[in-house]
Enzyme design. Structure first.
Site, PDB file in Angstrom:
ATOM      1  N   ARG A 126       0.853  -1.197   0.000  1.00  0.00           N
ATOM      2  CA  ARG A 126       0.000   0.000   0.000  1.00  0.00           C
ATOM      3  C   ARG A 126       0.884   1.240   0.000  1.00  0.00           C
ATOM      4  O   ARG A 126       0.577   2.233  -0.648  1.00  0.00           O
ATOM      5  CB  ARG A 126      -0.952   0.002   1.206  1.00  0.00           C
ATOM      6  CG  ARG A 126      -1.673   1.330   1.386  1.00  0.00           C
ATOM      7  CD  ARG A 126      -2.964   1.268   2.197  1.00  0.00           C
ATOM      8  NE  ARG A 126      -2.942   0.377   3.339  1.00  0.00           N
ATOM      9  CZ  ARG A 126      -2.285   0.596   4.496  1.00  0.00           C
ATOM     10  NH1 ARG A 126      -1.591   1.700   4.664  1.00  0.00           N
ATOM     11  NH2 ARG A 126      -2.319  -0.284   5.471  1.00  0.00           N
ATOM     12  N   TYR A 148     -16.283  16.563 -16.343  1.00  0.00           N
ATOM     13  CA  TYR A 148     -16.726  15.180 -16.178  1.00  0.00           C
ATOM     14  C   TYR A 148     -17.763  15.108 -15.056  1.00  0.00           C
ATOM     15  O   TYR A 148     -17.539  15.652 -13.963  1.00  0.00           O
ATOM     16  CB  TYR A 148     -15.510  14.290 -15.870  1.00  0.00           C
ATOM     17  CG  TYR A 148     -15.896  12.895 -15.489  1.00  0.00           C
ATOM     18  CD1 TYR A 148     -16.715  12.131 -16.322  1.00  0.00           C
ATOM     19  CD2 TYR A 148     -15.473  12.331 -14.299  1.00  0.00           C
ATOM     20  CE1 TYR A 148     -17.102  10.848 -15.971  1.00  0.00           C
ATOM     21  CE2 TYR A 148     -15.848  11.034 -13.942  1.00  0.00           C
ATOM     22  CZ  TYR A 148     -16.666  10.310 -14.780  1.00  0.00           C
ATOM     23  OH  TYR A 148     -17.047   9.048 -14.432  1.00  0.00           O
TER      24      TYR A 148
END
Ligand SMILES: Cc1ncc(COP(=O)(O)O)c(C=O)c1O
Length: 391
Positions: A60, A113
């Protein structure tokens, strides 16, 4: 070679095509593999507590395949650092929660968007982040809005999704710098091959790497590229803390797409220019929105700040919404579907598909609008398909 060494290797003055193939992608030191391996791994052996090999401790936090992608993206955008995320929306969310605090204000485009609008409107508003839609193609409107209320950031897309409006990045960057606001540019439609916002004064570039960077409609991803190393550190901290990272295989696929970005964008742009010319002369078409057309209001700015005009074309159909929907249903080569930027051509009806979440808002799109992602098939075939769909 450590992540830091690889990052520096990109900044040696090579051309774009060379960086796309080599930045962050030195042959694997252990085996000589010319393509960065897929490090499909979650954790790393340590040589004694804290003794990591190259800084890798948990995927991660960092993963070598993701590092290769991030270093390449940083080189292509001319940034100090890039972070790769699981999607464009994950990149946007992490960036906004890194640079803003509850109570901050952000200017967003009138035309953007729909998912970006939804993030501000439905998610970050309950985090007390306020937003104001502004016609960011007009620097005077931005100046006025910044004078009216201090903003932490100005968010722009150029060209915009789906209306293909153009924002003068250098002009807005100057206004932001005068007002102490950060300028974030969503560069998804242009890709770093056609436009580098950081070189024009932007602070952050956002990508949905799902689109042209990946280029083959087979992977989701996002990226944030920053000019300031300190912001890069803060963003890396937040990325690790919140966890929306790009996985190793997705990073590898995206990097594989990036190597051919330059040649793909050239062909996308050529085909799109032919499509735009054909549509502009077609009796069933009321208007064509393509920044490469000399009559487009942003044409001169686009010519100044872009290396080409890209593969996205929108047009308005005479006959209104139902006629536009019918055109979307009649194409054979242009596949009806959301997304964009892949080698195959796509067609969609933004008002009922990608931008449905903007209905009733200042970002609502015209119902007679059709958006094309013009692929890299034979240009003649694409023109013929559209002609038969408009007949
Ligand atoms: C301009 C733009 N920005 C951001 C996004 C969000 O990216 P993703 O779908 O990878 O989360 C999209 C998706 O279509 C987009 O078109």
């Amino acid at each position: 070679m450590t992540a830091g060494d690889r990052r520096r290797a990109g900044a040696d003055g090579n051309g774009f095509e060379t960086l796309a193939i080599h930045a962050g992608q030195e042959p694997d030191p252990a085996t000589g593999a010319v393509v960065p391996p897929i490090y499909q791994v979650s954790t790393y052996a340590q040589d004694g507590v804290g003794g990591t090999r190259g800084g890798y401790e948990y995927s991660r936090t960092a993963n070598p395949t993701r590092t290769a992608l991030e270093d390449c993206l940083a080189a292509l955008e001319g940034g100090a650092r890039a972070l790769a995320f699981a999607s464009g929306m994950a990149a946007e969310d992490c960036l906004l929660r890194t640079i803003c605090r509850p109570g901050d204000h952000v200017l967003i485009p009138h035309d953007a968007y729909g998912g970006t609008f939804r993030l501000f409107d439905k998610i970050l508003s309950s985090w007390q982040l306020s937003y104001q839609p502004v016609a960011v193609s007009d620097p005077q409107a931005v100046k006025h809005a910044l004078a009216g209320r201090p903003a932490r950031a100005v968010w722009v897309e150029t060209p915009t999704n789906p209306l293909l409006s153009i924002v003068d990045i250098a002009a807005i960057a100057q206004l932001c710098s005068d007002a102490g606001a950060l300028l974030v540019v969503d560069n998804t439609f242009a890709s770093p091959y056609l436009q580098n916002p950081l070189a024009l004064g932007a602070d952050v570039v956002i990508h949905s790497t799902t689109k042209y960077l990946g280029g083959h409609s087979d992977v989701l991803g996002g990226a944030a590229v920053v000019a300031d190393p300190a912001l890069g550190e803060a963003l890396a901290f937040a990325q690790n803390a919140t966890g929306g990272v790009a996985g190793p295989f997705d990073s590898w696929l995206t990097l594989r797409g990036i190597r051919t970005l330059a040649v793909r964008m050239d062909r996308h742009s050529q085909n799109a220019a032919r499509v735009a010319d054909m549509l502009a002369a077609h009796p069933a078409v009321a208007a064509v929105l393509y920044p490469g057309l000399p009559g487009h209001p942003g044409h001169e700015t686009a010519a100044k700040q872009m290396r080409g005009f890209g593969g996205m074309v929108s047009f308005r159909v005479r006959g209104g919404a139902e006629a536009a929907v019918a055109v979307c249903g009649r194409t054979r080569l242009f596949t009806l579907g959301e997304s964009l930027g892949g080698v195959e051509s796509l067609i969609e009806h933004p008002a009922r598909m990608t931008h449905a979440s903007a209905a009733g808002s200042p970002l609502e799109v015209p119902a007679d609008l059709v958006r094309l992602s013009v692929g890299i098939e034979s240009g003649d075939d694409l023109l013929e398909d559209l002609r038969q769909a408009l007949r």
